[in-house]
Design a protein around this motif. Structure first.
Motif, PDB file in Angstrom:
ATOM      1  N   SER A 154     -59.429 -10.024  13.920  1.00  0.00           N
ATOM      2  CA  SER A 154     -58.800  -8.906  13.189  1.00  0.00           C
ATOM      3  C   SER A 154     -57.297  -9.042  13.005  1.00  0.00           C
ATOM      4  O   SER A 154     -56.595  -8.043  12.815  1.00  0.00           O
ATOM      5  CB  SER A 154     -59.095  -7.565  13.893  1.00  0.00           C
ATOM      6  N   LYS A 155     -56.775 -10.268  13.028  1.00  0.00           N
ATOM      7  CA  LYS A 155     -55.325 -10.441  12.906  1.00  0.00           C
ATOM      8  C   LYS A 155     -54.817  -9.998  11.535  1.00  0.00           C
ATOM      9  O   LYS A 155     -53.846  -9.249  11.441  1.00  0.00           O
ATOM     10  CB  LYS A 155     -54.950 -11.916  13.151  1.00  0.00           C
ATOM     11  N   THR A 156     -55.443 -10.500  10.471  1.00  0.00           N
ATOM     12  CA  THR A 156     -54.939 -10.206   9.127  1.00  0.00           C
ATOM     13  C   THR A 156     -55.041  -8.730   8.753  1.00  0.00           C
ATOM     14  O   THR A 156     -54.046  -8.132   8.328  1.00  0.00           O
ATOM     15  CB  THR A 156     -55.654 -11.074   8.079  1.00  0.00           C
ATOM     16  N   PRO A 157     -56.208  -8.083   8.893  1.00  0.00           N
ATOM     17  CA  PRO A 157     -56.265  -6.661   8.520  1.00  0.00           C
ATOM     18  C   PRO A 157     -55.341  -5.792   9.365  1.00  0.00           C
ATOM     19  O   PRO A 157     -54.752  -4.835   8.858  1.00  0.00           O
ATOM     20  CB  PRO A 157     -57.735  -6.284   8.727  1.00  0.00           C
ATOM     21  N   THR A 158     -55.177  -6.146  10.641  1.00  0.00           N
ATOM     22  CA  THR A 158     -54.258  -5.383  11.486  1.00  0.00           C
ATOM     23  C   THR A 158     -52.821  -5.595  11.034  1.00  0.00           C
ATOM     24  O   THR A 158     -52.015  -4.653  11.015  1.00  0.00           O
ATOM     25  CB  THR A 158     -54.406  -5.796  12.966  1.00  0.00           C
ATOM     26  N   SER A 159     -52.495  -6.814  10.649  1.00  0.00           N
ATOM     27  CA  SER A 159     -51.150  -7.113  10.148  1.00  0.00           C
ATOM     28  C   SER A 159     -50.836  -6.298   8.905  1.00  0.00           C
ATOM     29  O   SER A 159     -49.750  -5.714   8.774  1.00  0.00           O
ATOM     30  CB  SER A 159     -51.019  -8.610   9.831  1.00  0.00           C
ATOM     31  N   ILE A 160     -51.780  -6.252   7.969  1.00  0.00           N
ATOM     32  CA  ILE A 160     -51.560  -5.523   6.721  1.00  0.00           C
ATOM     33  C   ILE A 160     -51.424  -4.023   6.991  1.00  0.00           C
ATOM     34  O   ILE A 160     -50.578  -3.334   6.392  1.00  0.00           O
ATOM     35  CB  ILE A 160     -52.716  -5.781   5.730  1.00  0.00           C
ATOM     36  N   TYR A 161     -52.231  -3.515   7.904  1.00  0.00           N
ATOM     37  CA  TYR A 161     -52.139  -2.091   8.249  1.00  0.00           C
ATOM     38  C   TYR A 161     -50.765  -1.764   8.817  1.00  0.00           C
ATOM     39  O   TYR A 161     -50.134  -0.770   8.443  1.00  0.00           O
ATOM     40  CB  TYR A 161     -53.230  -1.729   9.256  1.00  0.00           C
ATOM     41  N   LEU A 162     -50.281  -2.618   9.724  1.00  0.00           N
ATOM     42  CA  LEU A 162     -48.962  -2.407  10.322  1.00  0.00           C
ATOM     43  C   LEU A 162     -47.855  -2.543   9.281  1.00  0.00           C
ATOM     44  O   LEU A 162     -46.856  -1.825   9.330  1.00  0.00           O
ATOM     45  CB  LEU A 162     -48.746  -3.401  11.458  1.00  0.00           C
ATOM     46  N   ALA A 163     -48.035  -3.463   8.346  1.00  0.00           N
ATOM     47  CA  ALA A 163     -47.035  -3.642   7.287  1.00  0.00           C
ATOM     48  C   ALA A 163     -46.911  -2.376   6.454  1.00  0.00           C
ATOM     49  O   ALA A 163     -45.819  -1.990   6.041  1.00  0.00           O
ATOM     50  CB  ALA A 163     -47.413  -4.830   6.401  1.00  0.00           C
ATOM     51  N   ASN A 164     -48.030  -1.714   6.220  1.00  0.00           N
ATOM     52  CA  ASN A 164     -48.005  -0.461   5.476  1.00  0.00           C
ATOM     53  C   ASN A 164     -47.325   0.661   6.258  1.00  0.00           C
ATOM     54  O   ASN A 164     -46.981   1.687   5.681  1.00  0.00           O
ATOM     55  CB  ASN A 164     -49.428  -0.037   5.096  1.00  0.00           C
ATOM     56  N   ARG A 165     -47.131   0.438   7.549  1.00  0.00           N
ATOM     57  CA  ARG A 165     -46.382   1.394   8.370  1.00  0.00           C
ATOM     58  C   ARG A 165     -44.911   0.994   8.480  1.00  0.00           C
ATOM     59  O   ARG A 165     -44.137   1.656   9.169  1.00  0.00           O
ATOM     60  CB  ARG A 165     -47.002   1.471   9.774  1.00  0.00           C
ATOM     61  N   THR A 249     -62.741  -5.613  20.542  1.00  0.00           N
ATOM     62  CA  THR A 249     -64.204  -5.606  20.416  1.00  0.00           C
ATOM     63  C   THR A 249     -64.736  -4.272  19.926  1.00  0.00           C
ATOM     64  O   THR A 249     -65.555  -4.205  19.018  1.00  0.00           O
ATOM     65  CB  THR A 249     -64.860  -5.944  21.766  1.00  0.00           C
ATOM     66  N   ARG A 250     -64.256  -3.200  20.524  1.00  0.00           N
ATOM     67  CA  ARG A 250     -64.768  -1.868  20.175  1.00  0.00           C
ATOM     68  C   ARG A 250     -63.702  -0.989  19.515  1.00  0.00           C
ATOM     69  O   ARG A 250     -63.785   0.235  19.547  1.00  0.00           O
ATOM     70  CB  ARG A 250     -65.318  -1.172  21.425  1.00  0.00           C
ATOM     71  N   ARG A 251     -62.679  -1.606  18.971  1.00  0.00           N
ATOM     72  CA  ARG A 251     -61.608  -0.845  18.332  1.00  0.00           C
ATOM     73  C   ARG A 251     -61.653  -0.999  16.813  1.00  0.00           C
ATOM     74  O   ARG A 251     -61.943  -2.071  16.303  1.00  0.00           O
ATOM     75  CB  ARG A 251     -60.232  -1.324  18.819  1.00  0.00           C
ATOM     76  N   SER A 252     -61.303   0.069  16.141  1.00  0.00           N
ATOM     77  CA  SER A 252     -61.108  -0.009  14.697  1.00  0.00           C
ATOM     78  C   SER A 252     -59.723  -0.610  14.454  1.00  0.00           C
ATOM     79  O   SER A 252     -58.900  -0.705  15.369  1.00  0.00           O
ATOM     80  CB  SER A 252     -61.184   1.384  14.070  1.00  0.00           C
ATOM     81  N   ILE A 253     -59.446  -0.991  13.207  1.00  0.00           N
ATOM     82  CA  ILE A 253     -58.127  -1.524  12.861  1.00  0.00           C
ATOM     83  C   ILE A 253     -57.050  -0.485  13.160  1.00  0.00           C
ATOM     84  O   ILE A 253     -55.992  -0.806  13.701  1.00  0.00           O
ATOM     85  CB  ILE A 253     -58.082  -1.910  11.361  1.00  0.00           C
ATOM     86  N   GLU A 254     -57.334   0.776  12.832  1.00  0.00           N
ATOM     87  CA  GLU A 254     -56.365   1.840  13.074  1.00  0.00           C
ATOM     88  C   GLU A 254     -56.062   1.992  14.564  1.00  0.00           C
ATOM     89  O   GLU A 254     -54.905   2.198  14.956  1.00  0.00           O
ATOM     90  CB  GLU A 254     -56.879   3.176  12.516  1.00  0.00           C
ATOM     91  N   GLU A 255     -57.097   1.887  15.396  1.00  0.00           N
ATOM     92  CA  GLU A 255     -56.904   2.027  16.845  1.00  0.00           C
ATOM     93  C   GLU A 255     -56.108   0.857  17.404  1.00  0.00           C
ATOM     94  O   GLU A 255     -55.250   1.026  18.276  1.00  0.00           O
ATOM     95  CB  GLU A 255     -58.267   2.127  17.542  1.00  0.00           C
ATOM     96  N   THR A 256     -56.394  -0.345  16.916  1.00  0.00           N
ATOM     97  CA  THR A 256     -55.650  -1.517  17.366  1.00  0.00           C
ATOM     98  C   THR A 256     -54.184  -1.395  16.976  1.00  0.00           C
ATOM     99  O   THR A 256     -53.284  -1.650  17.784  1.00  0.00           O
ATOM    100  CB  THR A 256     -56.242  -2.803  16.749  1.00  0.00           C
ATOM    101  N   ALA A 257     -53.922  -0.980  15.743  1.00  0.00           N
ATOM    102  CA  ALA A 257     -52.546  -0.819  15.272  1.00  0.00           C
ATOM    103  C   ALA A 257     -51.810   0.235  16.089  1.00  0.00           C
ATOM    104  O   ALA A 257     -50.637   0.062  16.436  1.00  0.00           O
ATOM    105  CB  ALA A 257     -52.534  -0.457  13.792  1.00  0.00           C
ATOM    106  N   ALA A 258     -52.499   1.328  16.402  1.00  0.00           N
ATOM    107  CA  ALA A 258     -51.872   2.391  17.197  1.00  0.00           C
ATOM    108  C   ALA A 258     -51.487   1.872  18.582  1.00  0.00           C
ATOM    109  O   ALA A 258     -50.412   2.203  19.106  1.00  0.00           O
ATOM    110  CB  ALA A 258     -52.819   3.583  17.318  1.00  0.00           C
TER     111      ALA A 258
END
Length: 281
Positions: A154-165, A249-258
């Motif tokens: 989940s590196k790329t989707p998490t990166s993009i989510y954080l970039a949007n923040r 493993t059990r985290r959504s992208i939003e939870e990982t970013a948080a």
């Protein structure tokens, strides 16, 4: 299964309203939600054109309208149609008015003005896209966060989510046969975070990925023992360098970013000034 029509009405892009509705709906199961999205509603005339759709599909109305005239008109329609209507930001705005001792500015779309935060987010997104998957390691020092992990963690989707923040994020895949560039161990500004996942979950995700690409699903890439070795290699690397680790493993992208943003805040308190100017949007 319960079906509900949900009318989301905003005088701006509606992005805030959609996020609030999504967060609230996540608390319910076995619900069939039919969304009716009405952005940029800034006049009585526009509102009146929407009423027939509300009449045909009665349901809950959630709105963020700051213009008093438009709000009053919507409330009149909802009373006439016996539809519940909720101004989702009113209580928060009122509480802030009391806490800050000033009146809120009733300007539609105020949160989307092209201010410094907007341009910072654009810059962060451009940087993050340009530094995906280990690219551009010569510029990693400019990043706020660097994510490291094995393939499909989940590196790329998490990166993009954080970039949007508003965060500049780089990421690098960890491969046993290909050691990371020395630059990774010499970084001073970025906070390096390791992402890991259970081998079984990684195998499942990788198999699905290969299937979508119409590729053979019997390769070392999805071999259970091989994947376990990859995860062990990554965890050793994280431990040796003292990098914080998040199990996705059990985290959504939003939870990982948080969780990453929380870590960033803790690092800022430990090292004041290190992330000066880096604020979530």
């Amino acid at each position: 299964m319960k079906r509900i029509h949900l009318h989301l009405m905003s005088d701006s892009t509606g992005e805030t309203l959609e996020m609030i509705a999504k967060a609230a709906l996540a608390q319910f199961e076995n619900v069939d939600v039919v969304r009716h999205f009405w952005p940029m509603v800034r006049s009585r005339q526009h509102l009146d054109r929407i009423v027939p759709e509300m009449t045909s599909n009665p349901g809950l109305v959630l709105y963020t309208l700051v213009n008093a005239d438009t709000r009053q008109r919507l409330e009149e329609h909802c009373r006439h149609l016996a539809l519940p209507a909720v101004p989702v930001l009113d209580q928060v705005t009122e509480a802030l008015e009391v806490a800050l001792g000033q009146e809120a500015h009733g300007r539609p779309g105020r949160q989307h003005l092209m201010d410094d935060a907007y341009f910072r987010r654009v810059e962060a997104i451009q940087f993050t896209i340009a530094h995906d998957d280990g690219i551009g390691h010569e510029e990693w020092e400019e990043a706020d966060i660097l994510l490291a992990g094995v393939s499909r963690s989940s590196k790329t989707p998490t990166s993009i989510y954080l970039a949007n923040r508003g965060y500049k994020v780089a990421n690098i895949p960890l491969v046993v046969e290909s050691p990371p560039p020395p630059a990774l161990y010499q970084l001073k500004h970025p906070m390096v975070v390791g992402l890991t996942s259970s081998p079984d979950r990684l195998v499942q995700i990788r198999r699905n990925r290969l299937l979508t690409l119409n590729q053979q699903a019997r390769t070392a890439y999805v071999d259970g023992e091989r994947v376990k070795a990859e995860v062990a290699f990554a965890r050793r690397l994280f431990a040796e360098n003292g990098w914080p680790v998040i199990d996705v493993t059990r985290r959504s992208i939003e939870e990982t970013a948080a969780a990453i943003i929380k870590l960033l805040g803790e690092h800022e308190r430990e090292q004041p000034g290190r992330f000066e100017g880096v604020k979530p949007i």
